[in-house]
Design a protein around this motif. Structure first.
Motif: not given
Length: 160
Positions: A13-19, A67-69, A74-75
């Motif tokens: 569920d890591t967001p890809t479009d916004a922080v 994943g968190i790193h 990246d965001a």
């Protein structure tokens, strides 16, 4: 988040479009829960090791840390750098956190191997060294998260 499935779901569920600071908070909570499990393992050495907990931790550690790193690098960090507008202290803090990410990932690899060996009942694992590794890792992660929450996110107005 106390099981590998929960961690896998969080990472998927890591967001890809916004922080998303909500997602980051959940991810930090998952890391802190894993730190508690690592502390339990360290406290159980040498005689009372929960092998299942070791295997869970070994399976969870690298995906969660990486994943968190990746998400932060990246965001979150690029957003903070844009907001910094030349704030040298913030830029230096971000550079330090990125370096800590590399250290944490290398440490997590070694720890994953040790946890797997403990979980499989490998009697050749040096319990004192394993305990030292576990404590060094989870204390470092806790400090890292505390710094991000207290100074990086709150200090920039991103967190409440």
């Amino acid at each position: 988040m106390t099981d590998y499935t929960g961690i896998a779901r969080l990472l998927s569920d890591t967001p890809t479009d916004a922080v998303s600071l909500d997602w980051l908070k959940k991810a930090h909570d998952a890391q802190l829960t894993l730190c508690e499990a690592l502390e339990d393992i360290a406290d159980s050495l040498p005689a009372n090791v929960n092998r299942q907990k070791c295997m869970y931790a070994a399976k969870s550690l690298m995906p969660l840390v990486n994943g968190i790193h990746r998400y932060e690098e990246d965001a979150v960090f690029p957003l903070l750098e844009r907001m910094a507008c030349g704030d040298r202290d913030l830029s230096e803090s971000i550079a330090r956190l990125k370096f800590e990410h590399v250290e944490d990932e290398c440490f997590a690899e070694e720890l994953t191997d040790t946890l797997t060996r403990l979980g499989s009942g490998d009697g050749s694992v040096n319990a004192e060294a394993a305990g030292y590794m576990l404590r060094g890792f989870f204390e470092s992660i806790r400090r890292h998260i505390a710094f991000e929450q207290q100074f990086m996110l709150r200090g920039t107005g991103l967190a409440s």
